[in-house]
Design an enzyme around this catalytic site. Sequence first.
Site, short mmCIF file in Angstrom:
data_model
loop_
_atom_site.label_atom_id
_atom_site.label_comp_id
_atom_site.label_asym_id
_atom_site.label_seq_id
_atom_site.Cartn_x
_atom_site.Cartn_y
_atom_site.Cartn_z
N SER A 22 1.08 6.57 2.52
CA SER A 22 1.68 7.57 3.41
C SER A 22 2.93 8.17 2.78
O SER A 22 3.65 7.51 2.02
CB SER A 22 2.08 6.94 4.75
OG SER A 22 0.96 6.37 5.36
N GLU A 25 -6.29 8.42 17.41
CA GLU A 25 -6.89 9.77 17.50
C GLU A 25 -7.76 10.03 16.27
O GLU A 25 -8.88 10.55 16.38
CB GLU A 25 -5.79 10.86 17.57
CG GLU A 25 -5.04 10.90 18.88
CD GLU A 25 -4.00 9.81 19.01
OE1 GLU A 25 -3.61 9.22 17.98
OE2 GLU A 25 -3.58 9.52 20.15
N GLN A 76 0.85 -1.20 0.00
CA GLN A 76 0.00 0.00 0.00
C GLN A 76 0.88 1.25 0.00
O GLN A 76 1.53 1.55 1.00
CB GLN A 76 -0.86 -0.03 1.26
CG GLN A 76 -1.79 1.14 1.41
CD GLN A 76 -2.39 1.20 2.82
OE1 GLN A 76 -1.93 0.54 3.74
NE2 GLN A 76 -3.42 2.00 2.97
N GLU A 106 -10.23 -2.63 5.89
CA GLU A 106 -9.14 -3.02 6.78
C GLU A 106 -9.59 -3.09 8.23
O GLU A 106 -8.91 -3.65 9.06
CB GLU A 106 -8.03 -1.96 6.64
CG GLU A 106 -6.71 -2.32 7.27
CD GLU A 106 -5.75 -1.13 7.27
OE1 GLU A 106 -6.19 0.00 7.05
OE2 GLU A 106 -4.57 -1.37 7.48
N SER A 131 4.59 -1.01 4.26
CA SER A 131 4.77 -2.36 4.83
C SER A 131 4.94 -3.39 3.71
O SER A 131 4.15 -3.42 2.77
CB SER A 131 3.56 -2.76 5.68
OG SER A 131 3.30 -1.80 6.65
#
Length: 398
Positions: free
Chosen positions: A134, A381, A131, A249, A166
């Site tokens: 980020s 968060e 993926q 996910e 990852s």
Amino acid sequence: MDFRFTPEEEALRKEFDDFFREEMKNAPPEWGTSMEAMFGLDACWQFHKKMAKKLAAKGWLSRPWPREYGGLDAPLIEQFIFSEVQGYHRGAGVDPWGVQMLAPTLLVSASDEQKKEHLPYIARAERFWTQLWSEPGAGSDLASLTTRAVKQGDHYVVNGQKIWTSGAHRADWGFLLARTNPEEKRGRGISFFLVDMKTPGITIRPILSLEGSHLFNEVFLDDVRIPAGNLVGEENQGWLASQMTSNFERSMIMLFSFLKRELDELIELCKETKIGGRVITEDPIVRHRLAQLAIEIEAGRSFAYSVVWNQHKGGLVASGHMAAAAKVLATELNQRFFYTGCQIIGMYGQVGESRWAPLQGKYEKEYQQCVSLNMGGGTSEIMRNLVCTLGLGLPRSW
Ligand SMILES: Cc1cc2nc3c(=O)[nH]c(=O)nc-3n(C[C@H](O)[C@H](O)[C@H](O)COP(=O)(O)OP(=O)(O)OC[C@H]3O[C@@H](n4cnc5c(N)ncnc54)[C@H](O)[C@@H]3O)c2cc1C
């Protein structure tokens, strides 16, 4: 919600369980000791791939997909029973990015051609995915990403950098978010691409975790040419597809059942461990901590099933606030579990690779790793923010 399973579903659960019980006897010794061993250690990766092939041969990676794309048209609930059993047996054989995130996204958002091109490879465990989302300046605030894709004829040319990718060093293909319209603000100018990781211009550099394992990578994209046919959905509309991918996910049934297995193992260890001639299971503090973990795991499992139930009734995508709540519940419980386990094991919990280490030093590794799940796939968060806005109807605060 009806918590009972049909006799057919129970029979299926047993079939999955029998299979994993037998096959996991061949797992490398490091398999159960860390969530990151799968990508970091060659023996574990080879075992994972071998298991993936065996699961694929049974059709178990793709049961709920339509037959034309390599599935069995099975009810979604059966896939969750599979995930629960597989989680209990510590996850061998399922590509979390290809099978669990990308494939459902493609089923909803991709063209027929793209489905035919990619889904059968995922179903047969012939392509493993990573993926590419980020970036160094875009994590929680993913919509601020700056990797740029510019259309040139029948290709897009991509430049930028991804991080925390990852398993990129093991993957054959990646799903990528890149900005196609820099004029548009935030999510609106972003597109969703599929990219062959062998494409010239892709450089992968490892980032080692705190305890030394290799899960993460930086990925650099320099003039990477992606065929225009690998754009999923419309140009500049990739944000919507990415939100869907995120919700796939987050039902978290695998993590809850993984923790159930860990609890079973911790209880066995406690039954065998003596301090001052008495087994520690007689100690009321140890007993209550084990009981508390058992309560939280069971409550979490029920919650995960309610997420699944909603998906079963309402379609593939989990409702956002429930998926976010499940993510917080599961990953924070995972952290509490290993912290509590370390306290119960005491000083031995700090021993890694040694014959004195209980459970092959798992707690020493997991103590360092477990907090990372609270961040991966969106931090606690951010998940709580989603519960506020999507679940509680509160106004956005940022
Ligand atoms: C185990 C793991 C696996 C990962 N795998 C992948 C992968 O395969 N592919 C990929 O693309 N990425 C991956 N990531 C990256 C992950 O998605 C990001 O780490 C995550 O989204 C957080 O982004 P960040 O690290 O930039 O932190 P930041 O966004 O900089 O956040 C820093 C802190 O600020 C808090 N914060 C930020 N914004 C807000 C807000 N609005 N309100 C309240 N608090 C806020 C965060 O909660 C956090 O505590 C992985 C990360 C981990 C830990």
